[in-house]
Scaffold this motif. Structure first.
Motif, PDB file in Angstrom:
ATOM      1  N   PRO A  89      -4.599  -3.099  -7.134  1.00 55.98           N
ATOM      2  CA  PRO A  89      -6.006  -3.444  -7.410  1.00 55.98           C
ATOM      3  C   PRO A  89      -6.956  -2.272  -7.290  1.00 55.98           C
ATOM      4  N   GLY A  90      -6.491  -1.164  -6.732  1.00 53.93           N
ATOM      5  CA  GLY A  90      -7.337   0.025  -6.626  1.00 53.93           C
ATOM      6  C   GLY A  90      -8.548  -0.160  -5.736  1.00 53.93           C
ATOM      7  N   LEU A  91      -8.378  -0.847  -4.611  1.00 55.15           N
ATOM      8  CA  LEU A  91      -9.492  -1.122  -3.708  1.00 55.15           C
ATOM      9  C   LEU A  91      -9.666   0.003  -2.690  1.00 55.15           C
ATOM     10  N   SER A  92     -10.869   0.101  -2.160  1.00 56.57           N
ATOM     11  CA  SER A  92     -11.130   1.048  -1.077  1.00 56.57           C
ATOM     12  C   SER A  92     -10.404   0.567   0.179  1.00 56.57           C
ATOM     13  N   ASP A  93     -10.340   1.416   1.198  1.00 54.71           N
ATOM     14  CA  ASP A  93      -9.661   1.046   2.446  1.00 54.71           C
ATOM     15  C   ASP A  93     -10.316  -0.181   3.082  1.00 54.71           C
ATOM     16  N   GLU A  94     -11.654  -0.228   3.077  1.00 59.58           N
ATOM     17  CA  GLU A  94     -12.363  -1.361   3.686  1.00 59.58           C
ATOM     18  C   GLU A  94     -12.105  -2.648   2.913  1.00 59.58           C
ATOM     19  N   ASP A  95     -12.138  -2.567   1.568  1.00 60.58           N
ATOM     20  CA  ASP A  95     -11.888  -3.760   0.757  1.00 60.58           C
ATOM     21  C   ASP A  95     -10.432  -4.194   0.860  1.00 60.58           C
ATOM     22  N   ILE A 131       0.408  -0.637   9.472  1.00 60.86           N
ATOM     23  CA  ILE A 131       1.152  -0.485   8.224  1.00 60.86           C
ATOM     24  C   ILE A 131       0.214  -0.387   7.022  1.00 60.86           C
ATOM     25  N   LEU A 132      -0.938  -1.055   7.109  1.00 63.90           N
ATOM     26  CA  LEU A 132      -1.922  -0.992   6.022  1.00 63.90           C
ATOM     27  C   LEU A 132      -2.480   0.426   5.891  1.00 63.90           C
ATOM     28  N   LYS A 133      -2.759   1.055   7.030  1.00 68.53           N
ATOM     29  CA  LYS A 133      -3.307   2.411   7.010  1.00 68.53           C
ATOM     30  C   LYS A 133      -2.266   3.425   6.546  1.00 68.53           C
ATOM     31  N   LYS A 134      -1.017   3.211   6.978  1.00 65.10           N
ATOM     32  CA  LYS A 134       0.026   4.196   6.682  1.00 65.10           C
ATOM     33  C   LYS A 134       0.604   4.057   5.276  1.00 65.10           C
ATOM     34  N   TYR A 135       0.857   2.808   4.854  1.00 71.47           N
ATOM     35  CA  TYR A 135       1.631   2.602   3.625  1.00 71.47           C
ATOM     36  C   TYR A 135       0.887   1.858   2.521  1.00 71.47           C
ATOM     37  N   ARG A 173     -11.840  -5.469  16.494  1.00 70.80           N
ATOM     38  CA  ARG A 173     -10.411  -5.799  16.474  1.00 70.80           C
ATOM     39  C   ARG A 173      -9.560  -4.541  16.605  1.00 70.80           C
ATOM     40  N   ASN A 174      -9.954  -3.525  15.865  1.00 64.31           N
ATOM     41  CA  ASN A 174      -9.214  -2.264  15.888  1.00 64.31           C
ATOM     42  C   ASN A 174      -9.246  -1.634  17.277  1.00 64.31           C
ATOM     43  N   ARG A 175     -10.428  -1.698  17.907  1.00 59.49           N
ATOM     44  CA  ARG A 175     -10.562  -1.136  19.258  1.00 59.49           C
ATOM     45  C   ARG A 175      -9.681  -1.892  20.249  1.00 59.49           C
ATOM     46  N   LEU A 176      -9.742  -3.235  20.192  1.00 58.63           N
ATOM     47  CA  LEU A 176      -8.939  -4.042  21.107  1.00 58.63           C
ATOM     48  C   LEU A 176      -7.452  -3.870  20.833  1.00 58.63           C
ATOM     49  N   LEU A 229      -1.779  -1.390   0.857  1.00 59.14           N
ATOM     50  CA  LEU A 229      -1.954  -2.843   0.830  1.00 59.14           C
ATOM     51  C   LEU A 229      -0.674  -3.587   0.463  1.00 59.14           C
ATOM     52  N   LYS A 230       0.038  -3.113  -0.551  1.00 58.05           N
ATOM     53  CA  LYS A 230       1.235  -3.824  -0.994  1.00 58.05           C
ATOM     54  C   LYS A 230       2.264  -3.933   0.128  1.00 58.05           C
ATOM     55  N   HIS A 231       2.565  -2.817   0.784  1.00 56.75           N
ATOM     56  CA  HIS A 231       3.548  -2.838   1.863  1.00 56.75           C
ATOM     57  C   HIS A 231       3.073  -3.698   3.030  1.00 56.75           C
ATOM     58  N   ALA A 232       1.771  -3.675   3.290  1.00 59.73           N
ATOM     59  CA  ALA A 232       1.230  -4.472   4.395  1.00 59.73           C
ATOM     60  C   ALA A 232       1.397  -5.967   4.118  1.00 59.73           C
ATOM     61  N   ILE A 233       1.122  -6.401   2.877  1.00 60.67           N
ATOM     62  CA  ILE A 233       1.271  -7.817   2.525  1.00 60.67           C
ATOM     63  C   ILE A 233       2.750  -8.194   2.466  1.00 60.67           C
ATOM     64  N   GLU A 234       3.586  -7.285   1.962  1.00 61.27           N
ATOM     65  CA  GLU A 234       5.027  -7.542   1.974  1.00 61.27           C
ATOM     66  C   GLU A 234       5.517  -7.744   3.405  1.00 61.27           C
TER      67      GLU A 234
END
Length: 255
Positions: A155-161, A123-127, A64-67, A129-134
């Motif tokens: 929640p303190g999750l890793s980037d993948e989670d 936005i998830l990578k830059k800012y 997905r990321n590649r496409l 999880l919270k900002h991405a869901i917002e």
């Protein structure tokens, strides 16, 4: 003489009983060992299945990321270049009929950008999880649909989670909009006893009973698979007041 016979009978009986107990003991020990081996094999099989599932989902996200990158960088850039050339042609030649073409092109560029962002949530990578869901909630909100994040504790999750949880919320939103016909959606994320709990609810039609029993259909299987990857137990239910409710409890990771 009779006493010796009785003694021999007793000794023989005890011997037979000891042999019988020994046979029973070894049979039970063998069965226990077999059961332990079966359980160990089942655990290995389960771990292998979990690893395969995790690997598959991560591969899908990588694709997905590649496409998404290709759409954004290649197709988006090509469309923007075509738009620029048409604008130059319009200014030089005064071709007013190009206005409609430019309008369609603007819409196409916007759609390509939206698709690429969905496939590759920048936005998830830059800012985070919270900002991405917002951002997800803001994009689906309208006069007909209100969305609320009532509580947020990191929640303190890793980037993948975090990406997996983002996809879960994305799928839940799609269900609420496409199937449940909801006009109100609420999400809360909080931590309790080293676990993270996510509660999602809408006021739509709720889950059909057959879907609740199987927990499949309408994207629920995708949610279960992604939840498994982030060590989360997921429960689907309907509210008494109407609407669907989804609870996820994420266990702490074991390093």
């Amino acid at each position: 003489m009779e006493g010796k016979v009785i003694l021999l009978v007793i000794i023989g009986t005890i011997g037979v009983m000891l042999m019988a107990f020994s046979v029973v003991f070894f049979v039970l020990l063998y069965r226990r060992k077999m059961l332990e081996n079966q359980l160990e094999m089942q655990e290995v099989k389960t771990r292998h299945q979990e690893e395969m599932l995790s690997s598959t989902l991560k591969s899908q996200e990588a694709e997905r990321n590649r496409l998404g990158t290709e759409l954004h960088d290649s197709v988006g850039a090509m469309l923007s270049s075509i738009k620029l050339n048409l604008q130059v042609t319009k200014r030089k030649e005064g071709v007013q009929s190009l206005d409609q073409v430019l309008g369609h092109l603007d819409e196409t560029i916007s759609q390509v950008r939206n698709i690429s962002h969905q496939m590759m949530p920048i936005i998830l990578k830059k800012y985070g999880l919270k900002h991405a869901i917002e951002d997800l909630f803001e994009k689906v909100s309208s006069n007909e649909l209100s969305t609320f994040i009532t509580l947020w504790e990191d929640p303190g999750l890793s980037d993948e989670d975090s990406l997996m949880l983002y996809r879960i919320v994305q799928e839940l939103l799609n269900n609420s909009i496409k199937h449940a016909e909801a006009n109100k959606i609420e999400l809360s994320v909080y931590r309790e006893n080293s676990k993270t709990e996510i509660q999602y609810a809408d006021n739509g039609k709720g889950f059909p009973e057959d879907v609740l029993k199987s927990s499949e259909g309408m994207g629920l299987l995708n949610i279960k698979n992604r939840a498994q990857v982030i060590r989360a137990n997921v429960k689907f239910s309907n509210l008494e007041s109407g609407g669907a409710k989804v609870n996820l409890v994420i266990a702490p990771s074991i390093d």
